[in-house]
Design a protein around this motif. Structure first.
Motif, PDB file in Angstrom:
ATOM      1  N   ASN A 198      42.392 -14.534 -34.157  1.00 12.28           N
ATOM      2  CA  ASN A 198      43.775 -13.992 -34.408  1.00 12.28           C
ATOM      3  C   ASN A 198      44.362 -13.500 -33.183  1.00 12.28           C
ATOM      4  O   ASN A 198      45.483 -13.498 -32.942  1.00 12.28           O
ATOM      5  CB  ASN A 198      43.521 -13.251 -35.756  1.00 12.28           C
ATOM      6  CG  ASN A 198      43.561 -14.037 -36.840  1.00 12.28           C
ATOM      7  OD1 ASN A 198      43.949 -15.078 -36.877  1.00 12.28           O
ATOM      8  ND2 ASN A 198      43.309 -13.463 -37.901  1.00 12.28           N
ATOM      9  N   ALA A 199      43.635 -12.409 -32.368  1.00 11.57           N
ATOM     10  CA  ALA A 199      44.175 -11.834 -31.626  1.00 11.57           C
ATOM     11  C   ALA A 199      44.602 -12.651 -30.424  1.00 11.57           C
ATOM     12  O   ALA A 199      45.855 -12.516 -29.556  1.00 11.57           O
ATOM     13  CB  ALA A 199      43.284 -10.697 -30.822  1.00 11.57           C
ATOM     14  N   ILE A 200      43.939 -13.452 -30.124  1.00  2.81           N
ATOM     15  CA  ILE A 200      44.316 -14.758 -29.198  1.00  2.81           C
ATOM     16  C   ILE A 200      45.731 -15.433 -29.562  1.00  2.81           C
ATOM     17  O   ILE A 200      46.673 -15.577 -28.724  1.00  2.81           O
ATOM     18  CB  ILE A 200      43.073 -15.646 -28.909  1.00  2.81           C
ATOM     19  CG1 ILE A 200      42.074 -14.969 -28.125  1.00  2.81           C
ATOM     20  CG2 ILE A 200      43.595 -16.934 -27.988  1.00  2.81           C
ATOM     21  CD1 ILE A 200      40.773 -16.001 -27.951  1.00  2.81           C
ATOM     22  N   TYR A 201      45.837 -15.864 -30.822  1.00  4.83           N
ATOM     23  CA  TYR A 201      46.924 -16.343 -31.169  1.00  4.83           C
ATOM     24  C   TYR A 201      48.096 -15.488 -31.398  1.00  4.83           C
ATOM     25  O   TYR A 201      49.364 -15.897 -31.299  1.00  4.83           O
ATOM     26  CB  TYR A 201      46.655 -17.139 -32.605  1.00  4.83           C
ATOM     27  CG  TYR A 201      45.558 -18.102 -32.380  1.00  4.83           C
ATOM     28  CD1 TYR A 201      45.753 -19.097 -31.494  1.00  4.83           C
ATOM     29  CD2 TYR A 201      44.898 -18.514 -33.270  1.00  4.83           C
ATOM     30  CE1 TYR A 201      44.630 -20.153 -31.204  1.00  4.83           C
ATOM     31  CE2 TYR A 201      43.950 -19.571 -33.512  1.00  4.83           C
ATOM     32  CZ  TYR A 201      43.943 -20.446 -32.218  1.00  4.83           C
ATOM     33  OH  TYR A 201      43.068 -21.460 -32.264  1.00  4.83           O
ATOM     34  N   LEU A 202      47.736 -14.284 -31.732  1.00  2.00           N
ATOM     35  CA  LEU A 202      49.082 -13.172 -31.646  1.00  2.00           C
ATOM     36  C   LEU A 202      49.547 -12.884 -30.231  1.00  2.00           C
ATOM     37  O   LEU A 202      50.856 -12.469 -30.111  1.00  2.00           O
ATOM     38  CB  LEU A 202      48.363 -11.955 -32.074  1.00  2.00           C
ATOM     39  CG  LEU A 202      48.282 -11.805 -33.626  1.00  2.00           C
ATOM     40  CD1 LEU A 202      47.440 -10.390 -33.911  1.00  2.00           C
ATOM     41  CD2 LEU A 202      49.477 -12.139 -34.286  1.00  2.00           C
ATOM     42  N   ARG A 203      48.655 -13.249 -29.096  1.00  3.85           N
ATOM     43  CA  ARG A 203      49.284 -13.064 -27.823  1.00  3.85           C
ATOM     44  C   ARG A 203      50.494 -13.750 -27.482  1.00  3.85           C
ATOM     45  O   ARG A 203      50.697 -14.948 -27.724  1.00  3.85           O
ATOM     46  CB  ARG A 203      48.160 -13.126 -26.609  1.00  3.85           C
ATOM     47  CG  ARG A 203      48.635 -12.745 -25.277  1.00  3.85           C
ATOM     48  CD  ARG A 203      48.030 -13.461 -23.976  1.00  3.85           C
ATOM     49  NE  ARG A 203      48.777 -14.850 -24.434  1.00  3.85           N
ATOM     50  CZ  ARG A 203      50.119 -15.197 -23.925  1.00  3.85           C
ATOM     51  NH1 ARG A 203      50.722 -14.327 -23.417  1.00  3.85           N
ATOM     52  NH2 ARG A 203      50.322 -16.392 -23.952  1.00  3.85           N
ATOM     53  N   SER A 204      51.629 -12.986 -26.897  1.00  2.00           N
ATOM     54  CA  SER A 204      52.933 -13.629 -26.562  1.00  2.00           C
ATOM     55  C   SER A 204      53.339 -12.869 -25.549  1.00  2.00           C
ATOM     56  O   SER A 204      53.174 -11.940 -25.280  1.00  2.00           O
ATOM     57  CB  SER A 204      53.564 -13.638 -27.722  1.00  2.00           C
ATOM     58  OG  SER A 204      55.108 -14.369 -27.450  1.00  2.00           O
ATOM     59  N   SER A 205      54.136 -13.511 -24.617  1.00  2.00           N
ATOM     60  CA  SER A 205      54.926 -12.657 -23.438  1.00  2.00           C
ATOM     61  C   SER A 205      56.197 -12.063 -23.882  1.00  2.00           C
ATOM     62  O   SER A 205      57.170 -12.866 -24.192  1.00  2.00           O
ATOM     63  CB  SER A 205      55.053 -13.686 -22.375  1.00  2.00           C
ATOM     64  OG  SER A 205      54.011 -14.247 -21.837  1.00  2.00           O
ATOM     65  N   ALA A 264      46.534  -5.814 -26.273  1.00  2.00           N
ATOM     66  CA  ALA A 264      48.068  -5.390 -26.598  1.00  2.00           C
ATOM     67  C   ALA A 264      48.508  -6.281 -27.859  1.00  2.00           C
ATOM     68  O   ALA A 264      48.957  -5.269 -28.622  1.00  2.00           O
ATOM     69  CB  ALA A 264      48.794  -5.459 -25.343  1.00  2.00           C
ATOM     70  N   ALA A 265      48.099  -7.407 -27.880  1.00  2.00           N
ATOM     71  CA  ALA A 265      48.662  -8.191 -29.268  1.00  2.00           C
ATOM     72  C   ALA A 265      47.866  -7.478 -30.218  1.00  2.00           C
ATOM     73  O   ALA A 265      48.484  -7.392 -31.382  1.00  2.00           O
ATOM     74  CB  ALA A 265      48.391  -9.403 -28.860  1.00  2.00           C
ATOM     75  N   ASN A 266      46.411  -7.450 -30.317  1.00  2.00           N
ATOM     76  CA  ASN A 266      45.784  -6.923 -31.200  1.00  2.00           C
ATOM     77  C   ASN A 266      46.124  -5.453 -31.840  1.00  2.00           C
ATOM     78  O   ASN A 266      45.966  -5.041 -33.100  1.00  2.00           O
ATOM     79  CB  ASN A 266      44.309  -6.539 -30.776  1.00  2.00           C
ATOM     80  CG  ASN A 266      43.423  -6.253 -31.774  1.00  2.00           C
ATOM     81  OD1 ASN A 266      43.436  -7.112 -33.122  1.00  2.00           O
ATOM     82  ND2 ASN A 266      42.528  -5.302 -31.668  1.00  2.00           N
ATOM     83  N   LEU A 267      46.887  -4.774 -30.895  1.00  2.00           N
ATOM     84  CA  LEU A 267      47.167  -3.340 -31.223  1.00  2.00           C
ATOM     85  C   LEU A 267      48.552  -3.396 -31.945  1.00  2.00           C
ATOM     86  O   LEU A 267      49.227  -2.189 -32.014  1.00  2.00           O
ATOM     87  CB  LEU A 267      47.069  -2.410 -29.848  1.00  2.00           C
ATOM     88  CG  LEU A 267      45.776  -2.010 -29.513  1.00  2.00           C
ATOM     89  CD1 LEU A 267      45.742  -1.085 -28.092  1.00  2.00           C
ATOM     90  CD2 LEU A 267      45.110  -1.279 -30.597  1.00  2.00           C
ATOM     91  N   PRO A 303      53.540 -15.298 -34.059  1.00  2.00           N
ATOM     92  CA  PRO A 303      52.182 -16.085 -33.704  1.00  2.00           C
ATOM     93  C   PRO A 303      52.254 -17.356 -33.250  1.00  2.00           C
ATOM     94  O   PRO A 303      52.975 -18.183 -34.046  1.00  2.00           O
ATOM     95  CB  PRO A 303      51.296 -15.505 -34.905  1.00  2.00           C
ATOM     96  CG  PRO A 303      52.050 -14.687 -36.004  1.00  2.00           C
ATOM     97  CD  PRO A 303      53.601 -14.918 -35.396  1.00  2.00           C
ATOM     98  N   LYS A 304      51.520 -17.719 -32.165  1.00  2.00           N
ATOM     99  CA  LYS A 304      51.475 -18.999 -31.770  1.00  2.00           C
ATOM    100  C   LYS A 304      50.675 -19.857 -32.571  1.00  2.00           C
ATOM    101  O   LYS A 304      50.937 -20.891 -32.830  1.00  2.00           O
ATOM    102  CB  LYS A 304      50.993 -19.000 -30.395  1.00  2.00           C
ATOM    103  CG  LYS A 304      52.078 -18.407 -29.366  1.00  2.00           C
ATOM    104  CD  LYS A 304      51.825 -18.546 -27.960  1.00  2.00           C
ATOM    105  CE  LYS A 304      52.551 -18.454 -26.737  1.00  2.00           C
ATOM    106  NZ  LYS A 304      53.495 -17.236 -27.018  1.00  2.00           N
ATOM    107  N   GLY A 305      49.609 -19.312 -33.177  1.00  2.00           N
ATOM    108  CA  GLY A 305      48.586 -19.989 -33.830  1.00  2.00           C
ATOM    109  C   GLY A 305      48.141 -20.958 -32.923  1.00  2.00           C
ATOM    110  O   GLY A 305      48.140 -21.118 -31.622  1.00  2.00           O
ATOM    111  N   PRO A 306      47.497 -22.031 -33.487  1.00  2.00           N
ATOM    112  CA  PRO A 306      46.939 -22.991 -32.750  1.00  2.00           C
ATOM    113  C   PRO A 306      47.664 -24.204 -32.238  1.00  2.00           C
ATOM    114  O   PRO A 306      47.435 -25.332 -31.865  1.00  2.00           O
ATOM    115  CB  PRO A 306      45.661 -23.526 -33.649  1.00  2.00           C
ATOM    116  CG  PRO A 306      46.147 -23.248 -35.031  1.00  2.00           C
ATOM    117  CD  PRO A 306      46.942 -22.155 -34.852  1.00  2.00           C
TER     118      PRO A 306
END
Length: 166
Positions: free
Chosen positions: A2-9, A103-106, A152-155
């Motif tokens: 989830n944290a990876i998929y939440l990451r966004s610029s 950062a996205a996780n937080l 969220p980008k998701g997969p």
């Protein structure tokens, strides 16, 4: 995942400062990155004052997020005592990615602003930091509370045509 998929610029932020405890969590995540022969080439400078952030923003034609963010992390690479200097940029990249994911996780927004290997950008960041010895600037990471919540980008980026089974 989830944290990876939440990451966004994220490039636009509110004025709310980033809590120092969250910055420490970002630093812990950065230093948990893999590193060739465990050399850990990283040094991080945390810029929260406006003068330094503006100078950092001016170091790159893409530096506007550093001007807008309440916190800019400057990831620098040590120049001495490295057992595998040819691999240090990989180590640095892994540490920056960990910052972005944490950062996205937080619930924070962040964006990676490339500095190395552009000599003019590296020189400008060096001046903005007061020319610390023994390090070279690698990247800026603008961090703040996102002005707009990113989707969220998701997969969705998964492209099975780029996976080749042998």
């Amino acid at each position: 995942m989830n944290a990876i998929y939440l990451r966004s610029s994220v490039r636009q932020y509110t004025d709310e400062p980033v809590d120092i405890r969250d910055i420490e969590k970002l630093m812990r995540a950065a230093m948990a990155a893999p590193s060739a022969v465990n050399q850990q080439p990283w040094e991080f400078y945390i810029a929260r004052d406006e003068t330094t952030r503006l100078a950092l923003a001016a170091s790159s034609p893409y530096g506007t997020p550093a001007k807008l963010a309440p916190c800019v992390i400057v990831a620098c690479q040590r120049t001495e005592g490295l057992r595998a200097p040819q691999d240090a940029s990989y180590d640095m990249s892994a540490s920056v990615e960990n910052i972005l994911i944490e950062a996205a996780n937080l619930g924070l927004g962040a964006v990676w602003l490339g500095i190395a290997p552009e000599k003019d950008r590296m020189a400008a960041v060096d001046v903005a930091l007061g020319s610390p010895r023994g390090v070279t600037p690698f990247a800026l990471i603008a961090v703040g509370h996102p002005e707009h919540k990113p989707e969220p980008k998701g997969p969705t980026r998964y492209d099975e045509t780029r996976v080749h089974w042998i």
